[in-house]
Design a protein around this motif. Structure first.
Motif, PDB file in Angstrom:
ATOM      1  N   ALA A  12       0.723  -1.554   0.205  1.00 39.23           N
ATOM      2  CA  ALA A  12       0.358  -0.183   0.031  1.00 39.23           C
ATOM      3  C   ALA A  12       0.834   1.365  -0.291  1.00 39.23           C
ATOM      4  O   ALA A  12       0.959   2.196  -0.720  1.00 39.23           O
ATOM      5  CB  ALA A  12      -0.668  -0.193   0.741  1.00 39.23           C
ATOM      6  N   GLN A  13       1.871   1.436   0.648  1.00 41.62           N
ATOM      7  CA  GLN A  13       2.852   2.357   0.677  1.00 41.62           C
ATOM      8  C   GLN A  13       3.513   3.309  -0.201  1.00 41.62           C
ATOM      9  O   GLN A  13       3.437   3.364  -0.320  1.00 41.62           O
ATOM     10  CB  GLN A  13       3.767   2.256   2.266  1.00 41.62           C
ATOM     11  N   ALA A  14       4.122   1.139  -0.885  1.00 45.30           N
ATOM     12  CA  ALA A  14       5.048   1.412  -1.972  1.00 45.30           C
ATOM     13  C   ALA A  14       3.835   1.890  -3.239  1.00 45.30           C
ATOM     14  O   ALA A  14       4.478   2.997  -3.852  1.00 45.30           O
ATOM     15  CB  ALA A  14       5.530   0.209  -2.798  1.00 45.30           C
ATOM     16  N   GLU A  15       3.063   1.106  -3.758  1.00 44.91           N
ATOM     17  CA  GLU A  15       1.976   1.427  -4.414  1.00 44.91           C
ATOM     18  C   GLU A  15       0.712   2.529  -5.085  1.00 44.91           C
ATOM     19  O   GLU A  15       0.890   3.165  -6.063  1.00 44.91           O
ATOM     20  CB  GLU A  15       1.560   0.017  -5.050  1.00 44.91           C
ATOM     21  N   GLY A  16       0.257   2.642  -3.473  1.00 46.44           N
ATOM     22  CA  GLY A  16      -0.643   3.908  -3.517  1.00 46.44           C
ATOM     23  C   GLY A  16      -1.580   3.697  -3.966  1.00 46.44           C
ATOM     24  O   GLY A  16      -2.600   3.002  -4.231  1.00 46.44           O
ATOM     25  N   ALA A  17      -1.881   5.311  -4.756  1.00 45.03           N
ATOM     26  CA  ALA A  17      -2.883   5.344  -5.989  1.00 45.03           C
ATOM     27  C   ALA A  17      -3.527   4.294  -6.750  1.00 45.03           C
ATOM     28  O   ALA A  17      -4.306   3.734  -7.543  1.00 45.03           O
ATOM     29  CB  ALA A  17      -3.087   6.290  -6.462  1.00 45.03           C
ATOM     30  N   GLY A  76      -1.372   3.295   4.157  1.00 45.64           N
ATOM     31  CA  GLY A  76       0.532   3.667   5.078  1.00 45.64           C
ATOM     32  C   GLY A  76       0.478   2.498   6.357  1.00 45.64           C
ATOM     33  O   GLY A  76      -0.210   2.635   7.217  1.00 45.64           O
ATOM     34  N   PRO A  77       1.566   1.691   6.425  1.00 46.10           N
ATOM     35  CA  PRO A  77       2.144   1.224   7.743  1.00 46.10           C
ATOM     36  C   PRO A  77       1.721   2.228   8.915  1.00 46.10           C
ATOM     37  O   PRO A  77       1.441   1.802   9.978  1.00 46.10           O
ATOM     38  CB  PRO A  77       3.239   0.445   7.490  1.00 46.10           C
ATOM     39  N   GLN A  78       1.661   4.033   8.479  1.00 43.49           N
ATOM     40  CA  GLN A  78       1.685   4.905   9.096  1.00 43.49           C
ATOM     41  C   GLN A  78       0.638   5.317   9.584  1.00 43.49           C
ATOM     42  O   GLN A  78       0.796   6.170  10.737  1.00 43.49           O
ATOM     43  CB  GLN A  78       3.248   5.746   9.272  1.00 43.49           C
ATOM     44  N   ASN A  79      -0.582   5.281   9.522  1.00 44.04           N
ATOM     45  CA  ASN A  79      -1.703   5.741   8.934  1.00 44.04           C
ATOM     46  C   ASN A  79      -2.870   4.773   9.647  1.00 44.04           C
ATOM     47  O   ASN A  79      -3.570   5.713   9.515  1.00 44.04           O
ATOM     48  CB  ASN A  79      -1.770   6.267   7.417  1.00 44.04           C
ATOM     49  N   ASP A  82      -4.484   7.068   1.688  1.00 45.70           N
ATOM     50  CA  ASP A  82      -3.224   7.131   2.724  1.00 45.70           C
ATOM     51  C   ASP A  82      -2.112   7.013   2.948  1.00 45.70           C
ATOM     52  O   ASP A  82      -2.584   6.325   3.688  1.00 45.70           O
ATOM     53  CB  ASP A  82      -4.437   8.082   3.967  1.00 45.70           C
ATOM     54  N   THR A  83      -1.267   7.857   2.304  1.00 43.61           N
ATOM     55  CA  THR A  83       0.181   7.275   2.255  1.00 43.61           C
ATOM     56  C   THR A  83       1.387   8.151   2.610  1.00 43.61           C
ATOM     57  O   THR A  83       1.972   7.403   2.881  1.00 43.61           O
ATOM     58  CB  THR A  83       0.694   6.170   1.759  1.00 43.61           C
ATOM     59  N   GLU A  84       0.360   8.880   3.367  1.00 43.31           N
ATOM     60  CA  GLU A  84       1.827  10.731   3.274  1.00 43.31           C
ATOM     61  C   GLU A  84       2.247   9.808   4.609  1.00 43.31           C
ATOM     62  O   GLU A  84       1.506   9.711   5.562  1.00 43.31           O
ATOM     63  CB  GLU A  84       1.069  12.251   3.326  1.00 43.31           C
ATOM     64  N   PHE A  85       3.047  10.023   4.897  1.00 45.21           N
ATOM     65  CA  PHE A  85       4.121   9.921   6.632  1.00 45.21           C
ATOM     66  C   PHE A  85       3.375  11.410   7.413  1.00 45.21           C
ATOM     67  O   PHE A  85       4.071  11.870   7.120  1.00 45.21           O
ATOM     68  CB  PHE A  85       5.945  10.426   6.150  1.00 45.21           C
ATOM     69  N   VAL A 139      13.171  -2.551   0.732  1.00 48.14           N
ATOM     70  CA  VAL A 139      12.429  -1.580   0.343  1.00 48.14           C
ATOM     71  C   VAL A 139      11.575  -0.854   1.746  1.00 48.14           C
ATOM     72  O   VAL A 139      11.375   0.216   1.870  1.00 48.14           O
ATOM     73  CB  VAL A 139      10.694  -2.295   0.177  1.00 48.14           C
ATOM     74  N   VAL A 140      12.089  -1.785   2.669  1.00 53.10           N
ATOM     75  CA  VAL A 140      12.242  -0.812   4.035  1.00 53.10           C
ATOM     76  C   VAL A 140      11.825   0.382   4.286  1.00 53.10           C
ATOM     77  O   VAL A 140      11.316   1.421   5.170  1.00 53.10           O
ATOM     78  CB  VAL A 140      12.577  -1.923   5.361  1.00 53.10           C
ATOM     79  N   PRO A 141      13.314   1.038   3.900  1.00 51.23           N
ATOM     80  CA  PRO A 141      13.246   2.568   4.411  1.00 51.23           C
ATOM     81  C   PRO A 141      12.452   3.356   3.326  1.00 51.23           C
ATOM     82  O   PRO A 141      12.201   4.806   4.292  1.00 51.23           O
ATOM     83  CB  PRO A 141      14.693   3.011   3.887  1.00 51.23           C
ATOM     84  N   TYR A 142      11.832   3.240   2.579  1.00 54.40           N
ATOM     85  CA  TYR A 142      11.277   4.214   1.469  1.00 54.40           C
ATOM     86  C   TYR A 142       9.377   3.453   2.089  1.00 54.40           C
ATOM     87  O   TYR A 142       8.598   4.081   2.076  1.00 54.40           O
ATOM     88  CB  TYR A 142      10.886   2.857   0.408  1.00 54.40           C
ATOM     89  N   THR A 143       9.197   2.051   2.630  1.00 59.50           N
ATOM     90  CA  THR A 143       7.874   1.646   3.040  1.00 59.50           C
ATOM     91  C   THR A 143       7.906   2.274   4.220  1.00 59.50           C
ATOM     92  O   THR A 143       6.285   2.555   4.421  1.00 59.50           O
ATOM     93  CB  THR A 143       7.314   0.793   2.758  1.00 59.50           C
ATOM     94  N   ARG A 144       9.028   2.022   4.748  1.00 61.59           N
ATOM     95  CA  ARG A 144       8.598   2.348   6.349  1.00 61.59           C
ATOM     96  C   ARG A 144       8.761   3.383   7.043  1.00 61.59           C
ATOM     97  O   ARG A 144       8.724   3.880   8.048  1.00 61.59           O
ATOM     98  CB  ARG A 144       8.590   1.133   7.481  1.00 61.59           C
ATOM     99  N   GLY A 145       9.947   4.484   6.348  1.00 63.56           N
ATOM    100  CA  GLY A 145      10.407   5.571   6.935  1.00 63.56           C
ATOM    101  C   GLY A 145      11.753   5.775   7.773  1.00 63.56           C
ATOM    102  O   GLY A 145      11.806   4.518   7.135  1.00 63.56           O
TER     103      GLY A 145
END
Ligand code: SF4
Length: 456
Positions: free
Chosen positions: A87-92, A106-109, A127-130, A165-171
């Motif tokens: 979800a975080q990586a591919e979004g819309a 996303g995992p933070q939302n 909703d994937t904006e950190f 991918v973790v730094p990009y999907t989990r921040g």
């Protein structure tokens, strides 16, 4: 009664997030269900770590579209939510590829899941904006299940390994405060939990705000948590070799609640491959960390992660991985063929290793790792170990639990022993589980090391 079906793929962190999303939905009156066809809300908590993982999500969404249409014909609405790292990586893009999806979060939302479901009545939402707010401050009370539980203490990663991918999907790395973790742990123990696994993508880089405002490390945190009355065991995962600080290694010899099990990914035994992976350490560093841990806790069970077929990996470099494995000896391990992940530095690198070569190397590696796992299990036969009983066993009159080395054990005992520690003599080692007999009052193996820890 509204019902929710939550399915999670991938790592312990995803399992934890899925449990918290179920808490969010329960607070809105959704009862959990294992039957997807009964669900009014279906949540797929996705993993992006390997190619196959993302593909699996889309084929699952295809099946869910059929179910959703069938329920709609029967006048029942079904909301489909895609959460987690895909979800975080591919979004819309998920909304365009899968028209049946209502919410992408996303995992933070996911603390906003209830609002997003309401919004999706008007239009499909992403909703994937950190977020600026900390999701943990907005999640409902944690519901407890069972004797063992995961507890997120740290999220994100600053290491940027070339395949990950973790730094990009989990921040970026974020550590929760000691107070927040302690409060959640105390609630878990009041609810019957006896073993807590502290989780983070880079858990041994934990540096949360302590009660005195100073930065607390993972051993500091564990020292505080082990004082919770009723908590019997602590574990932590997943770690990076460069963050195995002296104090953390020493904790394996001084904290009685800390179990003698360590999952420490190495990925490869070749310095050139480790450099190309941007692991920021060489094979000698890894060997040294293992030697220092074994000096403190000789009976520790080691686990690791391996990738074969990283771009450019030669036969000689793969042989270095096999040599490292043969030398160290692992109680368990996860091993995979390299698969390029969109958005990671290595994704576009040339000199890919042919698929058949990857398969041959993976088979050889898994053969060796299986030998070591069987040898580790077999070495438990004849010993008496302390088992934390977790649930009823496969057969009537049987219970199941885990040893300090995280080995599953089945033995005869009443279910009243669930949540307690029982000395068990191991009589047989199966391929995935040990079998034993309860020996109440018997001295247990490793007691010496644990005793030393208690005394220290
Ligand atoms: S340390 Fe682990 S989570 Fe972080 S980038 Fe590397 S593989 Fe990914």
């Amino acid at each position: 009664m509204k019902k929710a079906f939550v399915k999670s793929y991938g790592c312990q962190m995803n399992a934890y997030d899925a449990a918290r999303m179920a808490d969010v939905l329960a607070a809105e009156g959704y009862a959990p269900t294992e039957a997807v066809e009964e669900a009014d809300v279906v949540v797929l908590n996705t993993c992006h770590i390997r190619e196959k993982a993302a593909d699996k999500v889309y084929s699952e969404l295809g099946r869910l579209r059929v179910l959703k249409n069938a329920r709609a014909e029967a006048g029942r609405e079904t909301k489909i939510v895609v959460a987690g790292c895909v979800a975080q990586a591919e979004g819309a893009e998920i909304l365009s590829r899968a028209p049946s999806v209502d919410v992408v979060v996303g995992p933070q939302n996911y603390h906003r899941l209830t609002d997003l479901l309401v919004q999706s009545r008007q239009k499909r939402v992403v909703d994937t904006e950190f977020p600026v707010e900390d999701k943990f401050d907005h999640l409902p009370a944690r519901r407890t299940h069972g004797v063992s539980a995961f507890l997120t203490v740290q999220e994100g990663c600053d290491k940027f390994c070339a395949f990950c991918v973790v730094p990009y999907t989990r921040g970026a790395e974020v550590s929760r405060s000691v107070a927040a973790i302690l409060a959640e742990a105390e609630k878990l123990v009041r609810g019957g939990v006896r073993e807590i696994t502290l989780i983070g993508q880079n858990v041994n880089a934990y540096h949360g705000a302590g009660a005195d405002g100073a930065s607390a490390t993972l051993p500091d945190l564990m020292r505080i948590l082990q004082e919770i009355p009723g908590l019997l065991r602590l574990r932590y995962t997943t770690s990076h070799p460069n963050d195995m600080a002296d104090a953390l290694i020493a904790a394996h010899g001084t904290l009685p609640a800390l179990m003698p099990y360590l999952h420490l990914p190495v990925q490869s035994g070749s310095d050139r491959v480790l450099k190309a992976m941007n692991r920021k350490h060489d094979a000698a560093t890894y060997r040294d960390v293992i030697a220092r841990i074994r000096a403190v806790r000789p009976d520790i069970a080691l686990s690791s992660d391996f990738i074969v077929g990283f771009p450019g990996e030669t036969e000689a470099e793969f042989a270095e991985t096999m040599r490292l494995v043969a030398e160290i000896g692992f109680a368990s391990a996860f091993s995979f063929k390299y698969s390029p992940r969109p958005g990671t530095p290595a994704a576009d690198w040339a000199d890919a290793v042919p698929e058949d070569v990857k398969s041959r190397r993976l088979a050889a590696l898994q053969g060796l790792l299986d030998e070591q796992r069987h040898a580790f299990n077999a070495a438990a036969v004849g010993t008496v170990v302390e088992v934390l009983v977790e649930k009823a066993g496969r057969h009537p009159g049987q219970v199941a639990g885990k040893t300090p080395h995280l080995l599953p054990v089945q033995f005869d005992a009443p279910t009243s022993t669930i949540g307690t520690l029982v000395p068990v003599r191991i009589v047989r080692a199966g391929s995935n589980s040990l079998f034993g007999e309860a020996v109440p009052g018997a001295a247990v193996a490793g007691a010496a090391a644990a005793g030393a820890a208690a005394a220290a």
